[in-house]
Design an enzyme around this catalytic site. Sequence first.
Site, PDB file in Angstrom:
ATOM      1  N   HIS A   1      -2.573   5.919   4.175  1.00 35.13           N
ATOM      2  CA  HIS A   1      -0.665   6.610   4.218  1.00 35.13           C
ATOM      3  C   HIS A   1      -0.005   8.160   3.864  1.00 35.13           C
ATOM      4  O   HIS A   1      -0.710   8.089   3.036  1.00 35.13           O
ATOM      5  CB  HIS A   1      -0.548   5.164   3.043  1.00 35.13           C
TER       6      HIS A   1
ATOM      7  N   GLY B   1      -3.910  -0.216   8.108  1.00 30.87           N
ATOM      8  CA  GLY B   1      -2.774  -0.689   7.102  1.00 30.87           C
ATOM      9  C   GLY B   1      -2.049  -2.137   7.822  1.00 30.87           C
ATOM     10  O   GLY B   1      -2.224  -3.581   7.028  1.00 30.87           O
TER      11      GLY B   1
ATOM     12  N   CYS C   1       0.446  -1.487   0.188  1.00 28.06           N
ATOM     13  CA  CYS C   1      -0.235  -0.211  -0.154  1.00 28.06           C
ATOM     14  C   CYS C   1       0.964   1.154  -0.377  1.00 28.06           C
ATOM     15  O   CYS C   1       0.359   2.268  -0.641  1.00 28.06           O
ATOM     16  CB  CYS C   1      -1.122  -0.134   1.311  1.00 28.06           C
TER      17      CYS C   1
END
Length: 334
Positions: free
Chosen positions: A243, A161, A130
């Site tokens: 993120h 995540g 990711c």
Amino acid sequence: MASGLTVAVVGATGAAGQTTLKILEERKFPVRELRAFASERSVGTTVTFRGEPVPVRRIEAAAFTGVDFAFCSAGSAQSREYAPMIVKAGATVIDKSNAFRMDPTVPLVVPEINAHAARQHRGILACPNCTTIVAVMPLKPLHDAGRLTRVIATSYQAVSGAGVKGIAELREQTLAWARGETLVPRHFPHQIAFNLIPHIDTFGADGYTAEEMKLVNETRKILETPDLKITPTTVRVPVFTCHSIAVTAETEAKISAARARDLFARFPGLRLWDEPAQNRYPMPIAVEGQDDCFVGRIREDLSSANGVTFWVVGDQLRKGAATNAVQIAELLLR
Ligand code: A2P
């Protein structure tokens, strides 16, 4: 064919699996039949697809007969065990785990960047990590315009995540803090609420973590730049989704801040939020739920002649996982 495919979601009860169900629905992926799979613990429960309950099944070869696409996000060990079996049953596997990403026979695909790689698949296609996806989206137009020579990247990675356990841990610790109770780390190596943990995955002998090396190796594979110099630091932060990455990219040919802004604005899947005078720049709470990656804080590097520094944020459950995986399947259908 486009009127109806049989689609399997493996890891359907997890954070990425749940988002995959949502994205298949949102993008009107031509699903005729959806089959959901998870661990033994979840067999007998249901997940929801298009408002209907779908039973969670046990992973076994016979259950994949007739499946066209299988989206796998049940972890690397599970993908290693099950993906070859699913391919043998006749499905194309789009794998979200780390199991096959660096396998030279498996394409590692971000559709906006290297759609051509997808055509060489032999049954399995891998979705990058990711953080890699969010970082490589703005790196690609810079590379095309000026040839990247060096990348310095520091990530601020959301707890989702780490899956549903990561989400639960931040929530529980925050509630415990509000009640004045002791915060007990269970999933992360330290308290995550009101803290930052500069440690994701295992440490290597050189001091870099496996998460950091994913960013190095996967970026090189996607951009087809085996010698690109990259130094990452990956950090877990008390944010639920998205993120964020602070990046400095150096190029052979100088790219001004204005040019970088223009390159980012034109690149599919990237959006510019770069109006510092209006306090407008990407942040996790503003980006959550969106499929694009957002870039801001674009400026020329004070410390090197050909460097540009920026901040990029992406919803890592969407573009960093489910959206990218569904885009790969859409690519194969075209
Ligand atoms: P389960 O909910 O039954 O544990 P996350 O990344 O959010 O933690 O989710 C992981 C996903 O992978 C979940 O759907 C989980 O199912 C599934 N999973 C975990 N271990 C296995 C296993 N050994 N076999 C199949 N699915 C698994």
